[in-house]
Scaffold this motif. Structure first.
Motif, PDB file in Angstrom:
ATOM      1  N   GLU A 114      20.228  11.413 -25.196  1.00  0.00           N
ATOM      2  CA  GLU A 114      19.792  10.574 -26.277  1.00  0.00           C
ATOM      3  C   GLU A 114      18.863  11.681 -27.100  1.00  0.00           C
ATOM      4  N   ASP A 115      18.538  10.909 -28.294  1.00  0.00           N
ATOM      5  CA  ASP A 115      17.476  11.746 -29.155  1.00  0.00           C
ATOM      6  C   ASP A 115      17.774  12.917 -29.664  1.00  0.00           C
ATOM      7  N   VAL A 116      19.351  13.282 -29.807  1.00  0.00           N
ATOM      8  CA  VAL A 116      19.686  14.662 -30.456  1.00  0.00           C
ATOM      9  C   VAL A 116      20.254  14.349 -31.771  1.00  0.00           C
ATOM     10  N   GLU A 117      19.808  15.523 -32.641  1.00  0.00           N
ATOM     11  CA  GLU A 117      20.594  15.509 -33.931  1.00  0.00           C
ATOM     12  C   GLU A 117      21.220  16.682 -33.767  1.00  0.00           C
ATOM     13  N   ILE A 118      22.562  16.485 -34.487  1.00  0.00           N
ATOM     14  CA  ILE A 118      23.497  17.656 -34.714  1.00  0.00           C
ATOM     15  C   ILE A 118      23.777  17.580 -36.113  1.00  0.00           C
ATOM     16  N   GLY A 119      23.637  18.786 -36.888  1.00  0.00           N
ATOM     17  CA  GLY A 119      23.913  19.121 -38.304  1.00  0.00           C
ATOM     18  C   GLY A 119      25.366  19.251 -38.511  1.00  0.00           C
ATOM     19  N   GLU A 120      25.785  19.251 -39.988  1.00  0.00           N
ATOM     20  CA  GLU A 120      27.105  19.030 -40.604  1.00  0.00           C
ATOM     21  C   GLU A 120      27.802  20.537 -40.116  1.00  0.00           C
ATOM     22  N   HIS A 121      29.153  20.258 -39.854  1.00  0.00           N
ATOM     23  CA  HIS A 121      30.129  21.410 -39.595  1.00  0.00           C
ATOM     24  C   HIS A 121      29.881  22.230 -38.158  1.00  0.00           C
ATOM     25  N   THR A 122      28.958  21.398 -37.470  1.00  0.00           N
ATOM     26  CA  THR A 122      28.483  22.204 -36.157  1.00  0.00           C
ATOM     27  C   THR A 122      29.917  21.996 -35.103  1.00  0.00           C
ATOM     28  N   ILE A 123      30.216  22.994 -34.053  1.00  0.00           N
ATOM     29  CA  ILE A 123      31.118  22.910 -33.145  1.00  0.00           C
ATOM     30  C   ILE A 123      30.709  22.968 -31.850  1.00  0.00           C
ATOM     31  N   ILE A 124      30.594  21.671 -31.095  1.00  0.00           N
ATOM     32  CA  ILE A 124      30.178  21.818 -29.773  1.00  0.00           C
ATOM     33  C   ILE A 124      31.509  22.010 -28.659  1.00  0.00           C
ATOM     34  N   LYS A 126      33.848  22.739 -25.417  1.00  0.00           N
ATOM     35  CA  LYS A 126      34.379  22.096 -24.134  1.00  0.00           C
ATOM     36  C   LYS A 126      33.446  22.398 -23.195  1.00  0.00           C
ATOM     37  N   GLY A 127      32.906  21.157 -22.574  1.00  0.00           N
ATOM     38  CA  GLY A 127      32.171  21.020 -21.384  1.00  0.00           C
ATOM     39  C   GLY A 127      30.707  21.430 -21.680  1.00  0.00           C
ATOM     40  N   ALA A 128      30.330  21.680 -22.663  1.00  0.00           N
ATOM     41  CA  ALA A 128      28.971  22.006 -23.066  1.00  0.00           C
ATOM     42  C   ALA A 128      27.998  20.782 -22.787  1.00  0.00           C
ATOM     43  N   THR A 129      26.817  21.010 -22.714  1.00  0.00           N
ATOM     44  CA  THR A 129      25.868  19.853 -22.226  1.00  0.00           C
ATOM     45  C   THR A 129      24.543  20.055 -23.297  1.00  0.00           C
ATOM     46  N   ILE A 130      24.413  18.912 -24.156  1.00  0.00           N
ATOM     47  CA  ILE A 130      23.005  19.035 -24.932  1.00  0.00           C
ATOM     48  C   ILE A 130      22.117  17.996 -24.279  1.00  0.00           C
ATOM     49  N   GLU A 131      21.016  18.550 -23.931  1.00  0.00           N
ATOM     50  CA  GLU A 131      20.323  17.584 -23.228  1.00  0.00           C
ATOM     51  C   GLU A 131      19.221  16.825 -24.363  1.00  0.00           C
ATOM     52  N   ASN A 132      18.471  15.718 -23.754  1.00  0.00           N
ATOM     53  CA  ASN A 132      17.744  15.033 -24.714  1.00  0.00           C
ATOM     54  C   ASN A 132      16.660  15.655 -25.490  1.00  0.00           C
ATOM     55  N   LYS A 133      16.145  15.054 -26.635  1.00  0.00           N
ATOM     56  CA  LYS A 133      15.223  15.606 -27.618  1.00  0.00           C
ATOM     57  C   LYS A 133      15.577  16.999 -28.060  1.00  0.00           C
ATOM     58  N   SER A 134      16.810  17.085 -28.266  1.00  0.00           N
ATOM     59  CA  SER A 134      16.988  18.710 -28.927  1.00  0.00           C
ATOM     60  C   SER A 134      17.699  18.370 -30.288  1.00  0.00           C
ATOM     61  N   LYS A 135      17.547  19.551 -30.954  1.00  0.00           N
ATOM     62  CA  LYS A 135      18.195  19.558 -32.469  1.00  0.00           C
ATOM     63  C   LYS A 135      18.779  20.755 -32.734  1.00  0.00           C
ATOM     64  N   ILE A 136      20.007  20.327 -33.114  1.00  0.00           N
ATOM     65  CA  ILE A 136      20.913  21.387 -33.592  1.00  0.00           C
ATOM     66  C   ILE A 136      21.423  21.443 -34.987  1.00  0.00           C
ATOM     67  N   GLY A 137      21.200  22.480 -35.774  1.00  0.00           N
ATOM     68  CA  GLY A 137      21.560  22.504 -37.113  1.00  0.00           C
ATOM     69  C   GLY A 137      22.960  22.613 -37.611  1.00  0.00           C
ATOM     70  N   SER A 138      23.207  23.003 -38.756  1.00  0.00           N
ATOM     71  CA  SER A 138      24.443  23.029 -39.536  1.00  0.00           C
ATOM     72  C   SER A 138      25.175  24.117 -39.052  1.00  0.00           C
ATOM     73  N   TYR A 139      26.307  24.142 -39.278  1.00  0.00           N
ATOM     74  CA  TYR A 139      27.299  25.614 -38.997  1.00  0.00           C
ATOM     75  C   TYR A 139      26.895  26.229 -37.851  1.00  0.00           C
ATOM     76  N   VAL A 140      26.331  25.369 -36.701  1.00  0.00           N
ATOM     77  CA  VAL A 140      26.094  26.046 -35.536  1.00  0.00           C
ATOM     78  C   VAL A 140      27.555  26.103 -34.540  1.00  0.00           C
ATOM     79  N   LYS A 141      27.824  27.144 -33.863  1.00  0.00           N
ATOM     80  CA  LYS A 141      28.938  27.193 -32.776  1.00  0.00           C
ATOM     81  C   LYS A 141      28.232  27.086 -31.444  1.00  0.00           C
ATOM     82  N   ILE A 142      28.339  26.228 -30.647  1.00  0.00           N
ATOM     83  CA  ILE A 142      28.108  26.431 -29.290  1.00  0.00           C
ATOM     84  C   ILE A 142      29.345  26.139 -28.439  1.00  0.00           C
ATOM     85  N   GLU A 143      29.645  27.336 -27.484  1.00  0.00           N
ATOM     86  CA  GLU A 143      30.826  27.358 -26.978  1.00  0.00           C
ATOM     87  C   GLU A 143      30.889  26.748 -25.444  1.00  0.00           C
ATOM     88  N   THR A 144      32.030  27.276 -24.791  1.00  0.00           N
ATOM     89  CA  THR A 144      32.422  26.334 -23.609  1.00  0.00           C
ATOM     90  C   THR A 144      31.336  26.652 -22.747  1.00  0.00           C
TER      91      THR A 144
END
Length: 252
Positions: A114-124, A126-144
């Motif tokens: 909850e309370d997460v923002e993810i920007g445009e064209h970002t890739i999350i 397989k099996g990645a975890t984004i915990e609460n109150k985090s902010k992820i920008g655009s064109y980011v790649k977060i891998e397995t």
């Protein structure tokens, strides 16, 4: 196998819905979207145009709070929002109070709290975890299997390799003081982090910095430098041809 669709749900006639789907009250699903089998879409969730939600996903889940949880709050959350052209892989859980921008790809088995923002064209990945109150920008790649802890920030065009771990508790669960000091890392624009690196709480990694695989980052890192080791230490400048400003995909 039958589906349940609440009468108050607003679903475009072009939407394709699989078997055994539950769509709760006041859900909005816009044109061209595909919903897989065994998907649960929780009350009030908003799904944009041309999205794909694969089998066995839970969309708009409310968080549960353990008695001793230090970062999960009991509060009203806004509906989950998926904007246009979002692809969600199989068996993902996306929580209420989160906003996912256009053209985001989320791999199988990922969890976004909850309370997460993810920007445009970002890739999350397989099996990645984004915990609460985090902010992820655009064109980011977060891998397995990367782990982004609560209250973290990743700016645009960053690369987070498989198995990277962010941390946010410098007291490792001890003392009441820790509850006022939780802070995940801040990764500035264009920075890259190699596989299985660990980033300590509150660390700031400068723009276009590079952290080598397996490193442990214990202090703030300067921009455009390469760091490796345990603890991570500077070894040289990032090569000019690798700088973000020199990449064909970069849009300043």
């Amino acid at each position: 196998m039958s589906s349940y669709i609440a009468k108050s749900a607003k679903i475009d006639t072009s939407v394709k819905i699989g078997y055994n789907v539950i769509i709760e009250e006041d859900v909005v699903i816009q044109k061209g979207t595909i919903i897989g089998n065994n998907v649960i879409i929780k009350e009030g969730s908003i799904i944009g145009e041309n999205c794909t939600i694969s089998d066995n996903c839970i969309i708009g889940k409310s968080p549960l709070k353990a008695k001793n949880s230090a970062t999960t709050e009991t509060k009203d959350l806004s509906p989950l929002i998926l904007n246009n052209n979002v692809i969600v892989g199989a068996c993902c859980i996306l929580y209420k109070g989160t906003k996912i921008s256009n053209d985001v790809f989320i791999g199988d088995l990922a969890t976004i709290r909850e309370d997460v923002e993810i920007g445009e064209h970002t890739i999350i990945g397989k099996g990645a975890t984004i915990e609460n109150k985090s902010k992820i920008g655009s064109y980011v790649k977060i891998e397995t299997e990367a782990y982004v802890t609560a209250i973290s920030t990743i700016e645009d065009y960053c690369f987070i390799a498989p198995g990277v771990t962010f941390t946010n508790d410098q007291f490792l669960g001890r003392t009441e003081k820790r509850k006022t000091l939780f802070k995940g890392p801040t990764i500035k624009k264009g920075a890259r982090i190699g596989a299985n690196a660990t980033i300590l709480p509150g660390i700031i990694i400068g723009e276009d910095a590079l952290v080598g695989a397996g490193s442990v980052v214990t202090k703030n890192l300067e921009p455009k430098k390469i760091y490796v080791g345990v603890p991570a230490r500077e070894i040289r400048n990032v090569p000019i041809e690798e700088l973000l400003e020199n990449q064909t995909y970069f849009h300043p």
